[in-house]
Write a protein that holds these residues in place. Structure first.
Motif, PDB file in Angstrom:
ATOM      1  N   SER A 139       0.806  -1.339  -0.045  1.00 35.44           N
ATOM      2  CA  SER A 139       0.061  -0.019  -0.114  1.00 35.44           C
ATOM      3  C   SER A 139       0.915   1.309  -0.039  1.00 35.44           C
TER       4      SER A 139
ATOM      5  N   ARG B 251      -0.852   5.602  -4.890  1.00 35.28           N
ATOM      6  CA  ARG B 251      -1.120   4.258  -5.610  1.00 35.28           C
ATOM      7  C   ARG B 251      -2.068   3.437  -5.366  1.00 35.28           C
ATOM      8  N   SER B 252      -2.357   2.661  -6.315  1.00 33.11           N
ATOM      9  CA  SER B 252      -3.619   1.608  -5.856  1.00 33.11           C
ATOM     10  C   SER B 252      -2.726   0.268  -5.186  1.00 33.11           C
ATOM     11  N   GLU B 253      -3.506  -0.067  -4.398  1.00 38.08           N
ATOM     12  CA  GLU B 253      -3.108  -1.151  -3.514  1.00 38.08           C
ATOM     13  C   GLU B 253      -2.647  -2.418  -4.278  1.00 38.08           C
TER      14      GLU B 253
ATOM     15  N   HIS C 225     -10.212  -5.954  -4.294  1.00 32.99           N
ATOM     16  CA  HIS C 225      -9.296  -5.706  -5.739  1.00 32.99           C
ATOM     17  C   HIS C 225      -8.913  -7.112  -6.055  1.00 32.99           C
TER      18      HIS C 225
ATOM     19  N   ARG D 117      -6.034  -6.886  -7.974  1.00 33.54           N
ATOM     20  CA  ARG D 117      -4.516  -6.425  -8.334  1.00 33.54           C
ATOM     21  C   ARG D 117      -3.476  -7.223  -7.779  1.00 33.54           C
TER      22      ARG D 117
END
Lengths: 250, 129
Positions: free
Chosen positions: A70, A74-76, A115, A117
């Motif tokens: 994290s 930024r996106s985790e 998510h 990702r």
């Protein structure tokens, strides 16, 4: 190698060295640069150039460590590191079953964090074409980014999430001076000699930020070779596996 | 006149066997109490083809439910034998746990082992920090 390639996250599988000694070595040129986030996995050691608070574990076992990366603004991302049992100790079937367990665990955590990702990397002790890596109920990893971009596939009414596995492109010596990450020779009728046991698998949501030209199997670090005269990993002075390096933008 | 439908079932007896899942859940329920609920233990069960698999997890609620899978076991519809699934167990013991007593002994050994004590101590330290 971490310095030469400006690596942000270092994942070591079954490192025989004490983590304290390793972090001293990693920080030999700049003190405090690398940190060792707390963790329990016996077979995995993960260092990061980021603050350790940014890479917290959420699920671990002896051979799996799944962490949330994290970073500010930024996106985790979920980073899942594995070191699967060797074929010396586990049958191919057992390895495949373990892939199914891992796939379920990752999907459950993705649901929990909200998510998909996820990047999965490590020493699988399996090749990209083996059933545990390929099967829908296993890691469901495919050789094509375009195929993976479908996100899921459905088998018998059940939906399975894809991984993109770029390591398919590193089977054989067309891309460089090595044909894999691990060499094994035996007197059996079927023997691949070179294997790509060390892999990175990427969920479709992250695949757009993956640069295939920057995925490499490393054979030299500066003037030091990680392979012997025969081109095989130098297990005496380095490791019986060759490291891989990749870049992901997110 | 009522016609008595035949009963093909016969008497259904409830087997008194304690299932592996019950043994694991009973032990899991003790950890929270022993650690002031800084640590909890949970048993996850799922089916895999013709087998049942149980994962024994340590959970740290104060660390965003960080979970450490301590071990996994598997058994078929007959409950026993139980097979430990970690590599070390398979390599060193190389045998299935044939009876309820064998399984209880194995769980006792596993939960009181130095490795487990180390992991529990580490997680407690993290939970308190």
């Amino acid at each position: 190698m971490a310095e030469a390639h400006a690596v942000d996250v270092v994942v070591l599988a079954e490192s025989p060295m004490d983590a304290g000694i390793l972090i001293e070595a990693l920080n030999s040129s700049r003190e405090g640069e690398f940190q060792l986030p707390w963790a329990q996995s016996r077979y995995l050691t993960i260092f990061t150039r980021f603050s350790r608070e940014f890479l917290q574990p959420v699920f671990e076992s002896e051979r799996v460590s799944i962490r949330r990366l994290s970073l500010p603004a930024r996106s985790e991302v979920l980073i899942a590191a594995v070191h699967f049992p060797s074929k010396l100790h586990w049958s191919g079937d057992s390895q495949s079953y373990e892939c199914m367990e891992l796939a379920k665990q990752i999907a459950a955590l993705e649901d929990r964090v909200g998510h998909q990702r996820t990047v999965l990397l490590g020493d699988f002790n399996m090749n990209p074409f083996e059933s545990g890596l390929v099967a829908a109920g296993g890691l469901n990893s495919v050789m094509s980014r375009r195929t993976a971009s479908r996100s899921t596939r459905t088998v018998q009414g059940r939906e399975y999430r894809f991984f993109y596995n770029p390591m398919w492109g590193h089977l054989g010596d067309l891309r460089g001076d090595t044909a894999g990450t691990y060499y094994y020779d035996n007197a059996q009728h079927v023997n691949y000699y070179w294997n790509v046991f060390d892999q990175v698998l990427i969920r479709p949501d992250l695949a757009g930020g993956f640069d295939s030209d920057k995925l490499k199997i490393i054979t030299t670090v500066g003037r030091r070779s990680l392979v012997g005269h025969d081109g095989r990993p130098d297990a005496t002075d380095s490791s019986d596996h060759l490291p891989i390096i990749f870049e992901l933008r997110f | 006149m009522t016609i008595q439908e035949p009963d093909f079932w016969g008497e259904i007896e409830v087997d008194g066997t304690v299932t592996p899942s019950m043994i694991l859940k009973q032990q899991a329920s003790l950890l929270g109490v022993k650690t002031n609920h800084l640590l909890e233990a949970e048993v996850r069960t799922h089916t895999y083809y013709d087998s049942f698999r149980h994962s024994f997890d340590l959970v740290v609620p104060g660390l965003d439910n960080y979970t450490y899978e301590l071990f996994k076991v598997s058994h078929g519809a007959k409950l026993y034998p139980v097979t430990p699934l970690s590599e070390a167990d398979a390599r060193h013991n190389g045998e299935e746990l044939l009876t309820e007593d064998d399984f209880k002994r194995w769980v006792h050994h596993k939960l009181s082992s130095p490795d487990t004590k180390r992991i529990v101590a580490n997680l407690l330290s993290m939970a308190r920090s």
